[in-house]
Structures are given as structure tokens and as C-alpha cells.
Design a protein around this motif. Structure first.
Motif, PDB file in Angstrom:
ATOM      1  N   GLN A  52       0.838  -1.203   0.000  1.00  0.00           N
ATOM      2  CA  GLN A  52       0.000   0.000   0.000  1.00  0.00           C
ATOM      3  C   GLN A  52       0.874   1.254   0.000  1.00  0.00           C
ATOM      4  O   GLN A  52       0.579   2.218  -0.714  1.00  0.00           O
ATOM      5  CB  GLN A  52      -0.909  -0.016   1.221  1.00  0.00           C
ATOM      6  CG  GLN A  52      -1.810   1.195   1.336  1.00  0.00           C
ATOM      7  CD  GLN A  52      -2.778   1.056   2.485  1.00  0.00           C
ATOM      8  OE1 GLN A  52      -3.397   0.013   2.664  1.00  0.00           O
ATOM      9  NE2 GLN A  52      -2.915   2.103   3.281  1.00  0.00           N
ATOM     10  N   ARG A  63      -0.748   7.725   2.274  1.00  0.00           N
ATOM     11  CA  ARG A  63      -1.087   6.319   2.515  1.00  0.00           C
ATOM     12  C   ARG A  63      -2.551   6.134   2.905  1.00  0.00           C
ATOM     13  O   ARG A  63      -3.181   5.150   2.517  1.00  0.00           O
ATOM     14  CB  ARG A  63      -0.177   5.728   3.579  1.00  0.00           C
ATOM     15  CG  ARG A  63       1.222   5.535   3.063  1.00  0.00           C
ATOM     16  CD  ARG A  63       2.137   4.792   3.993  1.00  0.00           C
ATOM     17  NE  ARG A  63       1.725   4.762   5.379  1.00  0.00           N
ATOM     18  CZ  ARG A  63       2.547   4.682   6.402  1.00  0.00           C
ATOM     19  NH1 ARG A  63       3.837   4.645   6.199  1.00  0.00           N
ATOM     20  NH2 ARG A  63       2.101   4.629   7.634  1.00  0.00           N
ATOM     21  N   GLY A  67      -5.136   3.842   1.037  1.00  0.00           N
ATOM     22  CA  GLY A  67      -5.851   2.783   1.760  1.00  0.00           C
ATOM     23  C   GLY A  67      -7.341   2.810   1.497  1.00  0.00           C
ATOM     24  O   GLY A  67      -7.960   1.755   1.278  1.00  0.00           O
ATOM     25  N   ILE A  70      -7.928   1.581  -2.055  1.00  0.00           N
ATOM     26  CA  ILE A  70      -7.746   0.125  -2.125  1.00  0.00           C
ATOM     27  C   ILE A  70      -8.941  -0.579  -1.491  1.00  0.00           C
ATOM     28  O   ILE A  70      -9.423  -1.585  -2.028  1.00  0.00           O
ATOM     29  CB  ILE A  70      -6.424  -0.284  -1.447  1.00  0.00           C
ATOM     30  CG1 ILE A  70      -5.233   0.275  -2.237  1.00  0.00           C
ATOM     31  CG2 ILE A  70      -6.318  -1.801  -1.321  1.00  0.00           C
ATOM     32  CD1 ILE A  70      -3.936   0.298  -1.451  1.00  0.00           C
ATOM     33  N   ARG A  81      -5.826  -8.181  -1.561  1.00  0.00           N
ATOM     34  CA  ARG A  81      -4.728  -8.015  -0.598  1.00  0.00           C
ATOM     35  C   ARG A  81      -4.266  -9.412  -0.204  1.00  0.00           C
ATOM     36  O   ARG A  81      -5.077 -10.262   0.126  1.00  0.00           O
ATOM     37  CB  ARG A  81      -5.203  -7.277   0.637  1.00  0.00           C
ATOM     38  CG  ARG A  81      -5.402  -5.797   0.454  1.00  0.00           C
ATOM     39  CD  ARG A  81      -5.841  -5.195   1.799  1.00  0.00           C
ATOM     40  NE  ARG A  81      -5.766  -3.767   1.806  1.00  0.00           N
ATOM     41  CZ  ARG A  81      -6.826  -2.961   1.843  1.00  0.00           C
ATOM     42  NH1 ARG A  81      -8.046  -3.461   1.844  1.00  0.00           N
ATOM     43  NH2 ARG A  81      -6.661  -1.650   1.859  1.00  0.00           N
ATOM     44  N   LEU A  93      -0.492  -6.155  -2.919  1.00  0.00           N
ATOM     45  CA  LEU A  93      -1.683  -5.877  -3.725  1.00  0.00           C
ATOM     46  C   LEU A  93      -1.562  -6.511  -5.097  1.00  0.00           C
ATOM     47  O   LEU A  93      -0.522  -6.399  -5.749  1.00  0.00           O
ATOM     48  CB  LEU A  93      -1.868  -4.364  -3.864  1.00  0.00           C
ATOM     49  CG  LEU A  93      -1.941  -3.594  -2.548  1.00  0.00           C
ATOM     50  CD1 LEU A  93      -1.896  -2.097  -2.808  1.00  0.00           C
ATOM     51  CD2 LEU A  93      -3.185  -3.976  -1.767  1.00  0.00           C
TER      52      LEU A  93
END
Length: 148
Positions: A52, A63, A67, A70, A81, A93
Motif C-alpha cells: 500500500q 497512505r 488505503g 484500495i 490483498r 496488492l
């Protein structure tokens, strides 16, 4: 040249990159992809197994934002993940099979967009433009201390 001149190379490079992204954005909408999503697909296609943090760096976002993105893409079935073999605090990922298929369709659209953008150039001019652009990119990477 002066800073008010639209022909200034810095403005031209920025405008060309922005316009290519804009045209491409419009073309990939039919695949149901936003700019953020197609950027993630592209980065993870090129770097499967990125963390990540690495993805956030590639996207030039923090980040926490990465996150959240994602999380949404995982929930939608685009990204998986997987735990890192050496460090259980890290998730790696990967694109799902469906995302890889979408990336293949997206890549065809990307190729057509670049072909359209370079349509006024001859084959020789395209090769020279590509060579010179790679040379400038390499120089900028060296100045930035980045690896290719």
C-alpha cells in the motif's frame, strides 16, 4: 521565451500530459473506470505485489488516501490483498482476474489514444520523439534521484 508564452516547453509538456489524460479518461468511462481506478490498475499491472505504501508513492498520494481507494477497489472486486511472506504487517496488492481483463481492454484504448495524439507525426518522427522523451525522462530521474 517568457513565462507568458504558451509555447514554453514546460507549459507544453504539462498541457500534453493533461490533455492525453483527459481524452483517455473520457474513453475509459465506458469501462466504468475513474482516473484513480485506472491509475491503480496500471500501477499494479506493472508492479504486482506492491505494498500500500509503494502504491501511494507511485500515485503520489498519502497512505491513508491510498488505503481508502484500495478498500473501495477490493470491495468492488478489482484488487486483492495478500499477506507478505516476510512481514505480516504488510499486505501485497494484486489485480483480480476481472481487473486484468479490464486492464487489457483499457490498454487497447490507451494505445488508440496515443496513436490519435501522435497522428500528425510520421513514423520516423514518432521514433525520434520517443527517443528524445526517454532521454529527458532519464535525465529527470537522475536529477530526482529516482530509479527508472
Amino acid at each position: 521565451m517568457n513565462p507568458d508564452d504558451d509555447g514554453y516547453i514546460g507549459y507544453m509538456l504539462s498541457d500534453v500530459a493533461r490533455l492525453i489524460r483527459t481524452v483517455f479518461d473520457r474513453r475509459v468511462r465506458k469501462l466504468g473506470l475513474t482516473r484513480a481506478q485506472w491509475l491503480v490498475l496500471t500501477r499494479l499491472h506493472r508492479r504486482p505485489g506492491a505494498s500500500q505504501t509503494e502504491l501511494a508513492d507511485m500515485l503520489e498520494i498519502d497512505r491513508a488516501s491510498a488505503g481508502r481507494m484500495i478498500d473501495r477497489m477490493e470491495k468492488a472486486g478489482w484488487v486483492q490483498r495478500r499477506p507478505d511472506d516476510g512481514d505480516r504487517r504488510i499486505n501485497r496488492l494484486y489485480l483480480t482476474p476481472g481487473a486484468r481483463k479490464s486492464h487489457a481492454r483499457m490498454w487497447k484504448i490507451a494505445e488508440a489514444t496515443v496513436d490519435d495524439a501522435l497522428g500528425a507525426l510520421s513514423e520516423r518522427e514518432r521514433k525520434e520523439f520517443t527517443r528524445m522523451t526517454a532521454q529527458v525522462k532519464g535525465r529527470l530521474q537522475a536529477l530526482a534521484g529516482a530509479t527508472p
